[in-house]
Design a protein around this motif. Sequence first.
Motif, PDB file in Angstrom:
ATOM      1  N   LEU A 156      -7.582  -1.014   0.957  1.00  0.00           N
ATOM      2  CA  LEU A 156      -6.900  -0.872  -0.330  1.00  0.00           C
ATOM      3  C   LEU A 156      -5.647  -1.748  -0.394  1.00  0.00           C
ATOM      4  CD1 LEU A 156      -7.261   2.978  -0.947  1.00  0.00           C
ATOM      5  CD2 LEU A 156      -8.638   1.123  -1.910  1.00  0.00           C
ATOM      6  N   SER A 160      -5.011  -4.855  -2.944  1.00  0.00           N
ATOM      7  CA  SER A 160      -3.768  -5.044  -3.705  1.00  0.00           C
ATOM      8  C   SER A 160      -3.299  -6.492  -3.613  1.00  0.00           C
ATOM      9  CB  SER A 160      -2.674  -4.116  -3.167  1.00  0.00           C
ATOM     10  OG  SER A 160      -3.058  -2.761  -3.259  1.00  0.00           O
ATOM     11  N   LEU A 180      -2.214   2.165  -7.740  1.00  0.00           N
ATOM     12  CA  LEU A 180      -3.418   2.789  -7.184  1.00  0.00           C
ATOM     13  C   LEU A 180      -3.965   3.795  -8.182  1.00  0.00           C
ATOM     14  CD1 LEU A 180      -2.016   3.544  -3.606  1.00  0.00           C
ATOM     15  CD2 LEU A 180      -3.583   1.679  -4.220  1.00  0.00           C
ATOM     16  N   ILE A 194      -5.748   7.648   0.088  1.00  0.00           N
ATOM     17  CA  ILE A 194      -4.909   7.056  -0.957  1.00  0.00           C
ATOM     18  C   ILE A 194      -3.437   7.400  -0.741  1.00  0.00           C
ATOM     19  CG2 ILE A 194      -4.966   8.881  -2.730  1.00  0.00           C
ATOM     20  CD1 ILE A 194      -5.596   6.563  -4.733  1.00  0.00           C
TER      21      ILE A 194
END
Length: 335
Positions: A156, A160, A180, A194
């Motif tokens: 993740l 980004s 996010l 997350i």
Amino acid sequence: MNKIIKIAVDAMGGDGSPKKIIDGICHHFRNNKNSFYQIFGDKDKILPHIKERLPNSSFEIFHTMDIVKGTDSPLEGAKRGRNTSMWLAIQSVKEKKSDVVISAGNTGALLVISKINLKMIEDIDKPALSALWPNKKGMSVVLDLGANIECSPKNLIDFSIMGSSLFKSLYPEASAKVALLNIGSEELKGNEIIKDTYKKLSKRDNHDFEFKGYIEGNQLMNGDVNVIVADGFTGNIALKTAEGTASFITSELKKAMTDNFIGKISSLLNISNLKKFKARLDPRLYNGAIFVGLDSPVIKSHGGTDYIGFSNSLSVCTRVVSGDLIKKIRDNINE
């Protein structure tokens, strides 16, 4: 003089190919004279649609009768061999004979064949499927849209960086603002992956973008952020929901404006505003998903779009090459 951008085109993928593909190329060339198209597919089917429409110096046809079918599984598509139009187009960019490759064909096969032929950018573990979405203030880059169902915090964070690099290559004058996608805006909401990503991005010295925290599904179109990051499962659901909602709104509005006399009069009085509204939600304008993370740019056009949509995805090709997408990702990953 502008650098010639060489685009490898799988002419046999998607509905209505190769006519739609060639029509899209001809439409794109009108405003992109610095483009050169390396077209892969059945020469006998391609030539009737391209004759006298493009100068011979702007394209070359590489003949093959083998194709990846839309009904193939990703593995079946890859197993069809190295002589399919999709494989040969990808191989062209692998061998640096082209700057970018585009196909409207089988998405799963395109990803698998791309991963077989192309290397990952150093320090990136997984490629992501990204696309452009409209928002109130302009456009957003959204990823991953289905390439990776499960993702780690590192994935993740990579998304980004890649998403912000893509945004900057498309919109060099704008600042990248990353968020996010989550079930809430509070720091404690969401699963452990997350939440861990949030903590790491909050502490990271992000030279290439501004980290804005979480964003919820009902805020995607606000325009407060322009790079939206999710795992492929969540991102794909968000994509399909947005597409379905836009289709529902336009069809219901059309129905309301044509069902009765008052509606027809109202639509005539507001025809200018209605045209603007329809254009804003026209999916053809945002056609052209990008596989990011590979060491060459791979563009996926929607298989069901028309030649206008395919032409717009060709514009994505020229913009990511002109914007040095791969170099931007490499530089930002190294930082």
